[in-house]
Design a protein around this motif. Structure first.
Motif, PDB file in Angstrom:
ATOM      1  N   ALA A  59      79.025  43.410   6.272  1.00 59.57           N
ATOM      2  CA  ALA A  59      78.340  42.794   7.182  1.00 59.57           C
ATOM      3  C   ALA A  59      76.434  42.915   6.906  1.00 59.57           C
ATOM      4  O   ALA A  59      75.473  42.248   7.122  1.00 59.57           O
ATOM      5  CB  ALA A  59      77.908  43.675   8.826  1.00 59.57           C
ATOM      6  N   ARG A  60      75.977  43.865   5.955  1.00 60.17           N
ATOM      7  CA  ARG A  60      74.997  43.253   5.798  1.00 60.17           C
ATOM      8  C   ARG A  60      74.023  42.508   5.232  1.00 60.17           C
ATOM      9  O   ARG A  60      73.294  41.577   5.057  1.00 60.17           O
ATOM     10  CB  ARG A  60      73.901  44.179   5.266  1.00 60.17           C
ATOM     11  N   ALA A  61      75.159  41.890   3.805  1.00 60.72           N
ATOM     12  CA  ALA A  61      75.444  40.734   2.892  1.00 60.72           C
ATOM     13  C   ALA A  61      75.690  39.580   4.000  1.00 60.72           C
ATOM     14  O   ALA A  61      74.875  38.659   3.451  1.00 60.72           O
ATOM     15  CB  ALA A  61      76.758  41.092   2.275  1.00 60.72           C
ATOM     16  N   PHE A  62      76.595  39.814   5.164  1.00 65.19           N
ATOM     17  CA  PHE A  62      76.725  38.162   5.373  1.00 65.19           C
ATOM     18  C   PHE A  62      75.806  37.809   6.035  1.00 65.19           C
ATOM     19  O   PHE A  62      75.002  36.353   6.499  1.00 65.19           O
ATOM     20  CB  PHE A  62      77.942  39.034   6.546  1.00 65.19           C
ATOM     21  N   LEU A  63      74.705  39.048   7.305  1.00 60.84           N
ATOM     22  CA  LEU A  63      73.615  38.494   7.671  1.00 60.84           C
ATOM     23  C   LEU A  63      72.813  38.005   6.801  1.00 60.84           C
ATOM     24  O   LEU A  63      72.099  37.498   6.975  1.00 60.84           O
ATOM     25  CB  LEU A  63      73.415  39.798   8.772  1.00 60.84           C
ATOM     26  N   GLY A  64      72.170  38.571   5.315  1.00 56.18           N
ATOM     27  CA  GLY A  64      71.218  38.691   4.463  1.00 56.18           C
ATOM     28  C   GLY A  64      70.712  37.103   4.221  1.00 56.18           C
ATOM     29  O   GLY A  64      70.083  36.423   3.582  1.00 56.18           O
ATOM     30  N   ARG A  65      71.938  36.549   4.326  1.00 59.78           N
ATOM     31  CA  ARG A  65      72.316  34.786   3.509  1.00 59.78           C
ATOM     32  C   ARG A  65      71.817  33.884   4.683  1.00 59.78           C
ATOM     33  O   ARG A  65      71.216  32.783   4.268  1.00 59.78           O
ATOM     34  CB  ARG A  65      73.837  34.081   4.035  1.00 59.78           C
ATOM     35  N   PHE A  66      71.409  34.261   5.713  1.00 62.52           N
ATOM     36  CA  PHE A  66      70.006  33.795   6.911  1.00 62.52           C
ATOM     37  C   PHE A  66      69.539  34.790   6.954  1.00 62.52           C
ATOM     38  O   PHE A  66      68.742  34.452   8.402  1.00 62.52           O
ATOM     39  CB  PHE A  66      70.936  33.458   7.981  1.00 62.52           C
ATOM     40  N   PRO A  67      67.982  34.455   6.627  1.00 58.78           N
ATOM     41  CA  PRO A  67      66.664  35.194   7.000  1.00 58.78           C
ATOM     42  C   PRO A  67      66.501  34.412   7.865  1.00 58.78           C
ATOM     43  O   PRO A  67      65.116  34.998   8.541  1.00 58.78           O
ATOM     44  CB  PRO A  67      66.644  34.990   5.872  1.00 58.78           C
ATOM     45  N   GLU A  68      66.275  33.486   8.000  1.00 61.96           N
ATOM     46  CA  GLU A  68      66.084  31.984   9.451  1.00 61.96           C
ATOM     47  C   GLU A  68      66.612  32.285  10.532  1.00 61.96           C
ATOM     48  O   GLU A  68      66.647  31.593  10.961  1.00 61.96           O
ATOM     49  CB  GLU A  68      65.190  30.895   8.160  1.00 61.96           C
ATOM     50  N   GLY A  69      67.856  33.210  10.522  1.00 63.42           N
ATOM     51  CA  GLY A  69      68.888  32.949  11.814  1.00 63.42           C
ATOM     52  C   GLY A  69      69.610  31.942  11.638  1.00 63.42           C
ATOM     53  O   GLY A  69      70.155  31.681  10.308  1.00 63.42           O
ATOM     54  N   ALA A  70      70.694  32.077  12.286  1.00 62.36           N
ATOM     55  CA  ALA A  70      71.738  31.059  12.391  1.00 62.36           C
ATOM     56  C   ALA A  70      72.416  30.556  13.590  1.00 62.36           C
ATOM     57  O   ALA A  70      72.195  31.322  14.589  1.00 62.36           O
ATOM     58  CB  ALA A  70      72.624  31.619  11.024  1.00 62.36           C
ATOM     59  N   ILE A  71      73.597  30.152  13.330  1.00 59.43           N
ATOM     60  CA  ILE A  71      74.540  30.052  14.697  1.00 59.43           C
ATOM     61  C   ILE A  71      75.457  30.570  14.648  1.00 59.43           C
ATOM     62  O   ILE A  71      75.719  30.752  13.420  1.00 59.43           O
ATOM     63  CB  ILE A  71      74.617  28.648  15.357  1.00 59.43           C
ATOM     64  N   LEU A  72      76.018  32.279  14.681  1.00 61.77           N
ATOM     65  CA  LEU A  72      77.266  32.427  14.348  1.00 61.77           C
ATOM     66  C   LEU A  72      77.787  32.457  15.872  1.00 61.77           C
ATOM     67  O   LEU A  72      78.362  32.502  17.270  1.00 61.77           O
ATOM     68  CB  LEU A  72      76.902  34.086  14.689  1.00 61.77           C
ATOM     69  N   ASP A  73      79.551  31.928  15.388  1.00 63.06           N
ATOM     70  CA  ASP A  73      80.181  30.948  16.607  1.00 63.06           C
ATOM     71  C   ASP A  73      81.732  32.212  16.675  1.00 63.06           C
ATOM     72  O   ASP A  73      82.011  32.047  16.001  1.00 63.06           O
ATOM     73  CB  ASP A  73      80.936  29.734  16.067  1.00 63.06           C
TER      74      ASP A  73
END
Length: 390
Positions: A59-73
């Motif tokens: 999960a850490r690496a997964f979220l690390g791709r989005f430093p400015e945030g994202a839409i998680l559907d």
């Protein structure tokens, strides 16, 4: 693509919280709204097996791709991700970084409550409202057609016949959501329960009778109904009472939040069946209540909703309350022509409970400024709500 009223509220929430959760029933338009409102944000669907496995395994690496945030559907597909998201949001509390969408299942509800409390704003997105259909010039021509179709976007975006779409929707809902939540073994019993609930829309909840009619236990009926409520498919309208404590112990009324789904489950397959059948009144009342709920949730309005029934059986179908005081009393009448005996009883009851105003919403097309309360044609319900909610 039909513009949604809730987009304004979504941007407001994104200006206040580091994350926003758009939750609601499947196919209500959550993903479409998120991508329309935030076209520049990266988009990831956790329905994608590869993305879901990545989120679960690292999960850490997964979220690390989005430093400015994202839409998680469809974030309910990886609820453990929410604990890691808490760490990300606490490290950078900028507003509006992440937008989460999902069906409101126990895993999602528990994850947000435990991990993201105070960090996420909530937007409940229900099917299309009458006003949204009007503004898109898609409102059905007749009341019966409106009750038959309901408000789920695919029926309008793709012009799918209601009887086809609701059949597929019900089967998908049973297979994907309810079976996972309840670990169902007898889908036929649950489908029977759904149909019995639809036949009772607009009525007081009687779990014992409902359970007996479906051949299940009282506790099972209670559990299944709570799942339908948590999934935004039904709404339990509490009774109004001056003593707030008594509101909590009295029996609520059951309403479906999409009248088209209620009509389909109740076996109504045509406009003629609705227009001439015995469920017309309860479906019309269901439609009015659901429209009010949609309006309040789309606009993040703080009003509460109730119905009123006294010991003599006198009743008000819907009461809007703000700041502890009734602001509007509404009676629902499916008839196309106002009857003379509609008006005085509502006026007396509204006066007794101290409502600031009252109105009858009926199945005709024109408003009639009757004395002492007006009759509002069904097409003008949005105007009444705009005047009453500010």
């Amino acid at each position: 693509m039909i513009p949604r009223q809730a987009e304004v509220s979504l941007h407001q929430l994104a200006g206040w919280y580091p994350a926003v959760a758009i939750v609601g029933p499947r196919q209500s338009g959550k993903t479409t709204l998120a991508r329309l409102a935030f076209p520049d944000k990266p988009y990831v669907s956790l329905e994608n097996p590869d993305e879901r496995e990545f989120a679960r395994q690292d999960a850490r690496a997964f979220l690390g791709r989005f430093p400015e945030g994202a839409i998680l559907d469809e974030v309910q597909r990886a609820p453990a991700l929410l604990s890691w998201l808490q760490e990300v949001l606490d490290a950078d509390r900028r507003a509006g970084r992440f937008v989460l969408t999902g069906s409101w299942q126990p895993g999602l509800r528990g994850g947000i409550a435990q991990s993201l409390a105070g960090r996420v704003g909530h937007l409940n997105l229900l099917p299309l409202s009458m006003q949204e259909l009007q503004e898109a010039r898609l409102l059905p021509a007749t009341l019966a057609e409106c009750l038959l179709k309901g408000g789920f976007p695919p029926i309008y975006d793709r012009a799918i016949p209601p009887h086809v779409w609701f059949g597929d929707y019900t089967a998908t809902y049973l297979e994907r959501d309810v079976r996972q939540i309840l670990e169902l073994r007898d889908l036929a019993a649950f489908h029977r329960f759904l149909r019995m609930c639809a036949a009772r829309t607009g009525q007081l909840v009687n779990l014992s009778q409902l359970a007996a009619d479906c051949g299940i236990t009282h506790n099972t009926a209670k559990s299944w109904l709570s799942v339908l409520e948590a999934s935004f498919l039904v709404y339990l309208l509490p009774p109004w009472h001056r003593n707030i404590g008594k509101r909590l112990v009295k029996t609520p009324k059951l309403y479906f939040l999409d009248v088209g789904l209620a009509a389909w489950l109740a076996g109504q397959r045509s406009e003629e069946a609705i227009a001439l059948g015995p469920l017309r009144g309860s479906l019309f009342e269901t439609w009015v209540v659901s429209e009010v709920v949609k309006t309040l949730r789309n606009r993040l309005l703080p009003h509460e909703l109730f119905f009123y029934r006294d010991a003599h059986g006198r009743e008000i179908d819907l009461i809007l309350e703000a700041h502890g005081a009734p602001t509007l009393a509404v009676e629902c009448k499916a008839g196309e022509t106002p009857a003379g005996d509609w008006f005085a009883p509502l006026a007396r009851l509204a006066d007794e409970i101290g409502a600031a105003s009252a109105a009858i919403v009926y199945g005709g097309n024109t408003d009639q400024p009757r004395d002492p309360v007006p009759a509002i044609g069904w097409r003008h319900l949005p105007d009444l709500l705009a005047r009453s909610t500010g």
